[in-house]
Design a protein around this motif. Structure first.
Motif, mmCIF file in Angstrom:
data_model
loop_
_atom_site.group_PDB
_atom_site.id
_atom_site.type_symbol
_atom_site.label_atom_id
_atom_site.label_comp_id
_atom_site.label_asym_id
_atom_site.label_seq_id
_atom_site.Cartn_x
_atom_site.Cartn_y
_atom_site.Cartn_z
ATOM 1 N N GLN A 1 -3.866 0.356 4.384
ATOM 2 C CA GLN A 1 -2.539 0.404 5.008
ATOM 3 C C GLN A 1 -2.681 0.474 6.533
ATOM 4 O O GLN A 1 -1.957 -0.223 7.251
ATOM 5 C CB GLN A 1 -1.774 1.610 4.474
ATOM 6 N N GLU A 2 -3.601 1.280 7.014
ATOM 7 C CA GLU A 2 -3.835 1.381 8.461
ATOM 8 C C GLU A 2 -4.341 0.062 9.028
ATOM 9 O O GLU A 2 -3.919 -0.343 10.120
ATOM 10 C CB GLU A 2 -4.831 2.515 8.768
ATOM 11 N N LEU B 1 -6.766 6.810 -3.106
ATOM 12 C CA LEU B 1 -5.831 7.161 -2.035
ATOM 13 C C LEU B 1 -6.448 6.873 -0.676
ATOM 14 O O LEU B 1 -5.798 6.275 0.198
ATOM 15 C CB LEU B 1 -5.424 8.638 -2.131
ATOM 16 N N ARG B 2 -7.695 7.289 -0.489
ATOM 17 C CA ARG B 2 -8.384 7.010 0.785
ATOM 18 C C ARG B 2 -8.492 5.505 1.026
ATOM 19 O O ARG B 2 -8.228 5.014 2.124
ATOM 20 C CB ARG B 2 -9.771 7.654 0.800
ATOM 21 N N ARG C 1 -5.008 4.094 1.857
ATOM 22 C CA ARG C 1 -4.558 4.539 3.187
ATOM 23 C C ARG C 1 -5.301 3.774 4.281
ATOM 24 O O ARG C 1 -4.693 3.372 5.285
ATOM 25 C CB ARG C 1 -4.742 6.049 3.335
ATOM 26 N N ASP C 2 -6.605 3.571 4.074
ATOM 27 C CA ASP C 2 -7.378 2.781 5.036
ATOM 28 C C ASP C 2 -6.847 1.348 5.112
ATOM 29 O O ASP C 2 -6.694 0.793 6.202
ATOM 30 C CB ASP C 2 -8.860 2.760 4.664
ATOM 31 N N TYR D 1 0.817 -1.217 0.000
ATOM 32 C CA TYR D 1 0.000 0.000 0.000
ATOM 33 C C TYR D 1 0.848 1.263 0.000
ATOM 34 O O TYR D 1 0.464 2.263 -0.590
ATOM 35 C CB TYR D 1 -0.983 -0.015 1.167
ATOM 36 N N GLU D 2 2.002 1.213 0.625
ATOM 37 C CA GLU D 2 2.889 2.380 0.605
ATOM 38 C C GLU D 2 3.311 2.707 -0.834
ATOM 39 O O GLU D 2 3.251 3.852 -1.276
ATOM 40 C CB GLU D 2 4.115 2.137 1.483
ATOM 41 N N ILE E 1 0.316 4.029 -2.814
ATOM 42 C CA ILE E 1 0.038 5.430 -2.489
ATOM 43 C C ILE E 1 1.029 6.342 -3.216
ATOM 44 O O ILE E 1 0.640 7.379 -3.765
ATOM 45 C CB ILE E 1 0.050 5.642 -0.958
#
Length: 187
Positions: free
Chosen positions: A179-180, A172-173, A176-177, A144-145, A148
């Motif tokens: 990835q979190e 992107l959202r 990022r979600d 995911y990094e 992004i």
């Protein structure tokens, strides 16, 4: 050599593949052509035939064969993948893009059409979409990094196109979600 086999066609197909690997393309093609005479709709034979045509840079022949097959099997993964590849090899990316987009819509987990789409957009000079598709590939690999980063490149290349920017921002959202969520699973 002994011609002692249960399924003659399977043995011949295996021999054709072995010849292909050994770069004896003429020998492989002779066998595949004979097999196709017996079973012209066999996807294994068609796949190998188009690989042989592509290897010989006979892209127009491969395209003609695959376009004819696609009329009867418009959703065949084998036919569509090979046809899109033949278009890309023949520098006809604009023809490959709609096929590949449909493939990514039908199967969001298959890396290959996303990779091929990235190449197609590279050929057409659409940097934003090239990076966007690279991001999809990275996300499918759970990177995911990297995804992004690719989307940030896509954003910069989007030339202020509102719909494209909105699409990139949504991805992107999403990434990022994801990835979190991965970070929270590791803890």
């Amino acid at each position: 050599d002994k011609k002692d086999y249960v399924f003659k066609e399977a043995a011949l197909y295996g021999k054709a593949l072995a010849l292909f690997r050994l770069k004896d393309y003429k020998g492989a093609e002779a066998i595949i052509d004979d097999l196709l005479k017996q079973d012209p709709d066999n996807l294994f034979y068609l796949d190998t035939k188009t690989d042989l045509l592509t290897e010989a840079k006979k892209y127009d022949q491969a395209i003609k064969l695959l376009e004819a097959q696609r009329r009867f099997r418009p959703s065949s993964l084998v036919i569509n993948t090979n046809l899109a590849n033949a278009y890309l090899e023949n520098k006809q990316a604009a023809k490959a893009i709609p096929i590949l987009e449909q493939m990514t819509f039908d199967d969001k987990e298959n890396l290959l059409p996303f990779q091929m789409l990235s190449e197609a957009y590279q050929q057409t000079g659409d940097k934003a979409m090239e990076f966007y598709e690279k991001a999809e590939v990275m996300a499918l690999r759970a990177n995911y990094e990297g995804a992004i980063d690719q989307l940030n490149f896509a954003y910069r290349e989007s030339d202020g196109k509102p719909l494209q920017i909105a699409r990139i921002e949504a991805k992107l959202r999403q990434f990022r979600d994801a990835q979190e969520q991965m970070k929270s699973l590791k803890q």
